[in-house]
Design an enzyme around this catalytic site. Structure first.
Site, PDB file in Angstrom:
ATOM      1  N   HIS A 198      53.335  -9.874  40.209  1.00 34.34           N
ATOM      2  CA  HIS A 198      53.931  -9.212  39.051  1.00 34.34           C
ATOM      3  C   HIS A 198      55.362  -8.750  39.307  1.00 34.34           C
ATOM      4  O   HIS A 198      56.096  -8.480  38.362  1.00 34.34           O
ATOM      5  CB  HIS A 198      53.065  -8.013  38.663  1.00 34.34           C
ATOM      6  CG  HIS A 198      53.495  -7.338  37.404  1.00 34.34           C
ATOM      7  ND1 HIS A 198      53.494  -7.978  36.176  1.00 34.34           N
ATOM      8  CD2 HIS A 198      53.968  -6.087  37.160  1.00 34.34           C
ATOM      9  CE1 HIS A 198      53.926  -7.147  35.248  1.00 34.34           C
ATOM     10  NE2 HIS A 198      54.231  -5.991  35.808  1.00 34.34           N
ATOM     11  N   TYR A 218      55.355   3.586  26.996  1.00 33.30           N
ATOM     12  CA  TYR A 218      54.079   3.070  26.511  1.00 33.30           C
ATOM     13  C   TYR A 218      53.705   3.698  25.170  1.00 33.30           C
ATOM     14  O   TYR A 218      53.320   2.994  24.231  1.00 33.30           O
ATOM     15  CB  TYR A 218      52.981   3.352  27.543  1.00 33.30           C
ATOM     16  CG  TYR A 218      53.099   2.534  28.801  1.00 33.30           C
ATOM     17  CD1 TYR A 218      52.287   1.421  29.016  1.00 33.30           C
ATOM     18  CD2 TYR A 218      54.033   2.858  29.778  1.00 33.30           C
ATOM     19  CE1 TYR A 218      52.400   0.653  30.169  1.00 33.30           C
ATOM     20  CE2 TYR A 218      54.158   2.098  30.937  1.00 33.30           C
ATOM     21  CZ  TYR A 218      53.335   1.001  31.121  1.00 33.30           C
ATOM     22  OH  TYR A 218      53.460   0.243  32.262  1.00 33.30           O
ATOM     23  N   ASP A 251      57.859  -7.485  32.856  1.00 30.37           N
ATOM     24  CA  ASP A 251      57.094  -6.322  32.409  1.00 30.37           C
ATOM     25  C   ASP A 251      57.735  -5.789  31.120  1.00 30.37           C
ATOM     26  O   ASP A 251      58.034  -6.576  30.221  1.00 30.37           O
ATOM     27  CB  ASP A 251      57.037  -5.291  33.542  1.00 30.37           C
ATOM     28  CG  ASP A 251      56.008  -4.193  33.311  1.00 30.37           C
ATOM     29  OD1 ASP A 251      54.836  -4.396  33.684  1.00 30.37           O
ATOM     30  OD2 ASP A 251      56.370  -3.136  32.765  1.00 30.37           O
TER      31      ASP A 251
END
Length: 411
Positions: free
Chosen positions: A388, A334, A201
């Site tokens: 994930h 982000y 990630d």
């Protein structure tokens, strides 16, 4: 364990890092408040007719009410942060100040004098907890199937800036900044001349930055996600990349996620303060926001061997976010890294070996040909079980792949 901790402090003293401090995690003070809020949260009596019943499809409308109700009951009735905290504290935790940032990290040593130093990097909504199942597997001195003697690791697991017990990132802090302070952690704080890195990630973006930017110290990298946006079917066809039937399923899973599961990314990239403050003192809200990702992005067989991604594991992740008050600071990653996952594929400036693991239920898919475009790919393996969060979804398989670094380690 105590001997290893004292050894780390002695080593730090030798290299002039006086700010390194051992840490025992104690977040129990806020537990009564958290559980009181959880218990007093009133959920709807019934699901809205418009809500989809099927959770493991691209048409899912998000966290099902029944799942959230079940997690709420478990949080109240059977989850124990004190028990989890005791388990977490069996590892050696430290903090150190680097460039004005407080960096939390775990360091566990192998008994093998030839052990390879490695730093394991989590992403969002993960945390350092995500990597704990790998520590015991990687510090063991076991022979690999390849016959390599260098199969054991000295493991370092930091919390990314803004996550858990690491301080929030300052304004304009980017992935290269995190890569730089983590290289400092490994070289100047811990004294490693060379080391390996694993990332997933957002951690894969930091790991890839270390791999290319610090190419004299990073001698091998293992990833299970790439900091490049996956390509759609038309883009793959334009590059003359043909997928197998199994790979077409993986590609479709990415396309489904891109179409119906990408909204969180846009919200956190454009309005991190809104979502962060809305959920700040709202443990049930954090549970709904975070657990949805853990459930939907993982192997649907989660919680059954070899997966350790149980409901309890989700609850301890959410508890960590809430108790450290780090959700709002974590989502700023982000907004501060809008180009963190590039659309143009480039190759890292290094000849160090790159190893890659592909897990069937990951939300992103990169065929071998694409991974070859970004580094010196020497190993690529696909796994039917896992998603994930492979350090939780399938820790034995991920550890075995990481241990393959020993085959290509030449220092």
């Amino acid at each position: 364990m105590l001997v290893l901790a004292l050894g780390l402090l002695s080593e730090a003293a030798k290299i002039g890092t006086s700010s390194i401090k051992p840490l025992k995690i104690n977040l129990s003070e806020r537990i009564p408040h958290m559980l009181d809020l959880v218990q007093r949260t009133h959920l709807p009596a019934a699901e809205l007719p418009a809500a989809k019943d099927s959770y493991n499809t691209s048409l899912s409308s998000g966290m099902p009410l029944s799942t959230l109700q079940s997690l709420q009951k478990e949080w109240i009735a059977s989850f124990s942060w004190e028990k989890e905290q005791e388990s977490i504290n069996r590892y050696h935790h430290f903090t150190v100040e680097i460039e004005g940032q407080d960096v939390h990290f775990i360091r566990e040593l192998s008994q093998d004098p030839k052990a390879i130093p490695i730093i394991l990097l989590h992403g969002w909504p993960g945390s350092f907890l995500e990597m704990l199942p790998l520590i015991d597997l990687l510090t063991l001195n076991e022979p690999a199937a390849t016959g390599s003697e260098r199969t054991s690791f000295n493991v370092v697991v930091p919390s990314l800036p803004g996550f858990g017990l690491s301080s929030p990132a300052p304004d304009n802090w980017t992935i290269p900044d995190t890569a730089r302070i983590f290289n400092t952690l490994m070289t100047e704080v811990l004294g490693y001349q060379t080391y390996a890195v694993h990332g997933t990630d957002w951690g894969c973006a930091v790991a890839y930055g270390l791999y290319g930017q610090f190419n004299t110290t990073v001698q091998a990298a293992h990833l299970n996600f790439l900091p490049f946006f996956p390509l759609n079917s038309e883009q793959l066809a334009a590059l003359n990349i043909t997928l197998s039937v199994e790979e077409e399923d993986d590609e479709q899973r990415f396309l489904d996620w891109q179409g119906a599961g990408f909204g969180y990314f846009i919200e956190q990239a454009t309005k991190p303060n809104t979502i962060g403050l809305a959920l700040y003192d709202n443990p049930m809200g954090q549970l709904a926001w975070i657990a949805e990702k853990f459930i939907l992005w993982s192997d649907p067989r989660r919680g059954t061997g070899p997966s350790v991604l149980t409901d309890n594991e989700i609850l301890r992740h959410v508890s960590l976010y809430y108790l450290t008050q780090s959700l709002v600071s974590s989502v700023y990653m982000y907004a501060q890294n809008l180009d963190g996952f590039a659309t143009e594929y480039t190759k890292a400036k290094t000849n160090a070996p790159l190893l890659y693991s592909s897990f069937k239920y990951n939300v992103g898919f990169w065929p071998k040909t694409l991974v070859e475009e970004v580094g010196n790919l020497v190993y690529y393996k696909f796994h039917e079980f896992g998603g994930h969060f492979p350090a939780l979804d399938n820790p034995p398989a991920l550890a075995d792949d990481i241990r393959m670094i020993g085959k290509y380690w030449h220092n």
